[in-house]
Design a protein around this motif. Structure first.
Motif, PDB file in Angstrom:
ATOM      1  N   VAL A  34     111.797  20.400  81.295  1.00 41.32           N
ATOM      2  CA  VAL A  34     112.125  19.335  82.058  1.00 41.32           C
ATOM      3  C   VAL A  34     111.900  19.624  83.313  1.00 41.32           C
ATOM      4  N   ALA A  35     111.005  19.944  84.080  1.00 39.92           N
ATOM      5  CA  ALA A  35     110.811  20.409  85.452  1.00 39.92           C
ATOM      6  C   ALA A  35     110.814  18.977  86.322  1.00 39.92           C
ATOM      7  N   PRO A  36     111.413  19.086  87.430  1.00 39.98           N
ATOM      8  CA  PRO A  36     111.651  17.690  88.346  1.00 39.98           C
ATOM      9  C   PRO A  36     110.246  17.303  88.654  1.00 39.98           C
ATOM     10  N   PRO A  37     110.271  15.856  88.953  1.00 45.11           N
ATOM     11  CA  PRO A  37     109.164  15.353  89.357  1.00 45.11           C
ATOM     12  C   PRO A  37     108.765  15.739  90.676  1.00 45.11           C
ATOM     13  N   ARG A  38     107.592  15.633  91.463  1.00 45.15           N
ATOM     14  CA  ARG A  38     106.949  15.949  92.499  1.00 45.15           C
ATOM     15  C   ARG A  38     107.749  15.654  93.541  1.00 45.15           C
ATOM     16  N   TYR A  39     108.161  14.131  93.583  1.00 47.12           N
ATOM     17  CA  TYR A  39     108.836  13.611  94.683  1.00 47.12           C
ATOM     18  C   TYR A  39     110.362  14.289  94.836  1.00 47.12           C
ATOM     19  N   VAL A  40     110.611  15.107  93.873  1.00 43.38           N
ATOM     20  CA  VAL A  40     112.018  15.993  93.818  1.00 43.38           C
ATOM     21  C   VAL A  40     111.714  17.271  94.428  1.00 43.38           C
ATOM     22  N   THR A  41     110.344  17.940  93.851  1.00 43.21           N
ATOM     23  CA  THR A  41     110.375  19.333  94.106  1.00 43.21           C
ATOM     24  C   THR A  41     109.649  19.420  95.712  1.00 43.21           C
ATOM     25  N   GLU A  42     109.229  18.323  96.206  1.00 40.58           N
ATOM     26  CA  GLU A  42     108.890  18.414  97.564  1.00 40.58           C
ATOM     27  C   GLU A  42     110.056  18.202  98.361  1.00 40.58           C
ATOM     28  N   ILE A  62     116.807  12.139  88.583  1.00 37.85           N
ATOM     29  CA  ILE A  62     116.444  11.267  89.909  1.00 37.85           C
ATOM     30  C   ILE A  62     115.429  10.380  89.607  1.00 37.85           C
ATOM     31  N   PRO A  63     115.515   9.073  89.661  1.00 40.64           N
ATOM     32  CA  PRO A  63     114.260   8.239  89.765  1.00 40.64           C
ATOM     33  C   PRO A  63     113.657   7.936  91.025  1.00 40.64           C
ATOM     34  N   PRO A  64     112.488   7.524  91.252  1.00 42.93           N
ATOM     35  CA  PRO A  64     111.854   7.285  92.369  1.00 42.93           C
ATOM     36  C   PRO A  64     112.269   5.857  93.011  1.00 42.93           C
ATOM     37  N   ALA A  65     111.849   5.391  94.238  1.00 44.59           N
ATOM     38  CA  ALA A  65     111.915   4.378  94.801  1.00 44.59           C
ATOM     39  C   ALA A  65     113.433   3.947  94.887  1.00 44.59           C
ATOM     40  N   LEU A  66     114.121   4.918  95.794  1.00 38.84           N
ATOM     41  CA  LEU A  66     115.410   4.707  96.226  1.00 38.84           C
ATOM     42  C   LEU A  66     115.828   4.480  97.643  1.00 38.84           C
ATOM     43  N   GLU A  67     114.779   4.216  98.419  1.00 38.74           N
ATOM     44  CA  GLU A  67     114.967   3.938  99.829  1.00 38.74           C
ATOM     45  C   GLU A  67     116.062   2.722  99.972  1.00 38.74           C
ATOM     46  N   GLY A  68     117.221   2.999 100.576  1.00 35.14           N
ATOM     47  CA  GLY A  68     118.385   2.246 101.191  1.00 35.14           C
ATOM     48  C   GLY A  68     119.301   2.086 100.066  1.00 35.14           C
ATOM     49  N   CYS A  69     119.112   2.712  98.968  1.00 41.62           N
ATOM     50  CA  CYS A  69     120.208   2.787  97.831  1.00 41.62           C
ATOM     51  C   CYS A  69     121.537   3.438  98.068  1.00 41.62           C
ATOM     52  N   THR A  70     122.660   3.106  97.588  1.00 37.47           N
ATOM     53  CA  THR A  70     123.866   3.639  97.435  1.00 37.47           C
ATOM     54  C   THR A  70     124.146   4.504  96.007  1.00 37.47           C
ATOM     55  N   VAL A  82     122.756  15.692  95.206  1.00 40.08           N
ATOM     56  CA  VAL A  82     123.074  14.809  96.322  1.00 40.08           C
ATOM     57  C   VAL A  82     122.196  14.861  97.498  1.00 40.08           C
ATOM     58  N   TYR A  83     121.852  16.162  97.947  1.00 33.55           N
ATOM     59  CA  TYR A  83     120.986  16.302  99.273  1.00 33.55           C
ATOM     60  C   TYR A  83     119.576  15.904  98.853  1.00 33.55           C
ATOM     61  N   VAL A  84     119.054  16.048  97.582  1.00 31.59           N
ATOM     62  CA  VAL A  84     117.870  15.414  97.411  1.00 31.59           C
ATOM     63  C   VAL A  84     117.620  13.938  97.373  1.00 31.59           C
ATOM     64  N   LEU A  85     118.634  13.391  96.915  1.00 30.53           N
ATOM     65  CA  LEU A  85     118.941  11.990  96.986  1.00 30.53           C
ATOM     66  C   LEU A  85     118.976  11.613  98.388  1.00 30.53           C
ATOM     67  N   SER A  86     119.878  12.324  99.141  1.00 31.79           N
ATOM     68  CA  SER A  86     119.883  12.004 100.613  1.00 31.79           C
ATOM     69  C   SER A  86     118.685  11.929 101.451  1.00 31.79           C
ATOM     70  N   LYS A  87     117.581  12.762 100.957  1.00 34.63           N
ATOM     71  CA  LYS A  87     116.447  12.514 101.427  1.00 34.63           C
ATOM     72  C   LYS A  87     115.572  11.327 101.155  1.00 34.63           C
ATOM     73  N   LEU A  88     115.885  11.089  99.869  1.00 34.42           N
ATOM     74  CA  LEU A  88     115.109  10.037  99.168  1.00 34.42           C
ATOM     75  C   LEU A  88     115.591   8.732  99.446  1.00 34.42           C
ATOM     76  N   VAL A  89     116.864   8.286  99.750  1.00 32.46           N
ATOM     77  CA  VAL A  89     117.288   7.273  99.888  1.00 32.46           C
ATOM     78  C   VAL A  89     117.293   6.891 101.392  1.00 32.46           C
ATOM     79  N   GLY A  90     116.894   8.000 102.247  1.00 33.06           N
ATOM     80  CA  GLY A  90     116.536   7.640 103.726  1.00 33.06           C
ATOM     81  C   GLY A  90     117.798   7.403 104.548  1.00 33.06           C
ATOM     82  N   GLU A  91     117.756   7.207 105.753  1.00 32.95           N
ATOM     83  CA  GLU A  91     118.948   7.393 106.707  1.00 32.95           C
ATOM     84  C   GLU A  91     119.877   6.046 106.517  1.00 32.95           C
TER      85      GLU A  91
END
Ligand SMILES: C[S@@+](CC[C@H](N)C(=O)[O-])C[C@H]1O[C@@H](n2cnc3c(N)ncnc32)[C@H](O)[C@@H]1O
Length: 159
Positions: A34-42, A62-70, A82-91
């Protein structure tokens, strides 16, 4: 101390018995299937060592394409996802972590400012709330306020 409920026993285990994932009574977090996908490991190298050491989940929810999500993380622990998601949802996105164990929330909160700086954000886009995943209304999380709910090795612990 007498333990009276499942909540008490689980909180004791994750808050006091364990001090890092080396202490876990399972090898689930090391499961390569169950290794995480690359967009997470990065994102992982950008996460503080103590947060990673207290990661008690398995793989990645964690799924892909999360920009701007809550996003809401149920049983966020020390906050790795939470912090991986913080990066993936963007500012412009927002991430809320909920956990009932003060020791775990304490570690997560300790790195809020540092992680924002690591991601190059002007302000943190995450928050943590101490409470039960069975009663989100009690900690001010309203219906229809979340785009995505994730959870990593927690729902199985809920009474
Ligand atoms: C196996 S750890 C996983 C932590 C985190 N998701 C991770 O991947 O590192 C389980 C976490 O869920 C929390 N937890 C368990 N049951 C809970 C409940 N009913 N309400 C809130 N948090 C809970 C525990 O305090 C612990 O931090």
């Amino acid at each position: 101390m007498e333990l009276t409920t499942i909540h008490d026993e689980v909180r004791e285990y994750y808050g006091r018995t364990l001090s890092s994932n080396d202490d876990l009574h399972t090898d689930a977090p090391h499961c390569e299937a169950v290794a995480p996908p690359r967009y997470v490991t990065e994102v992982m190298p950008l996460i503080a060592d103590e947060i990673i050491a207290r990661f008690y989940g398995c793989g990645s929810p964690i799924p892909p394409a999360l920009e701007g999500c809550t996003v809401l993380d149920l049983g966020c622990g020390s906050g790795r996802d939470v912090y991986v998601l913080s990066k993936l949802v963007g500012e412009t996105g927002h991430v809320i972590g909920v956990d009932m164990t003060p020791e775990q929330i304490g570690v997560a909160e300790k790195y809020q400012q540092e992680q924002a700086e690591r991601f190059g954000y002007a302000a943190s886009n995450v928050e943590f709330r101490l409470g039960y995943i069975e009663d989100l209304a009690a900690i001010g999380i309203e219906d229809e306020s979340i785009d995505l709910v994730v959870s990593n090795c927690v729902v199985n612990l809920s009474p």
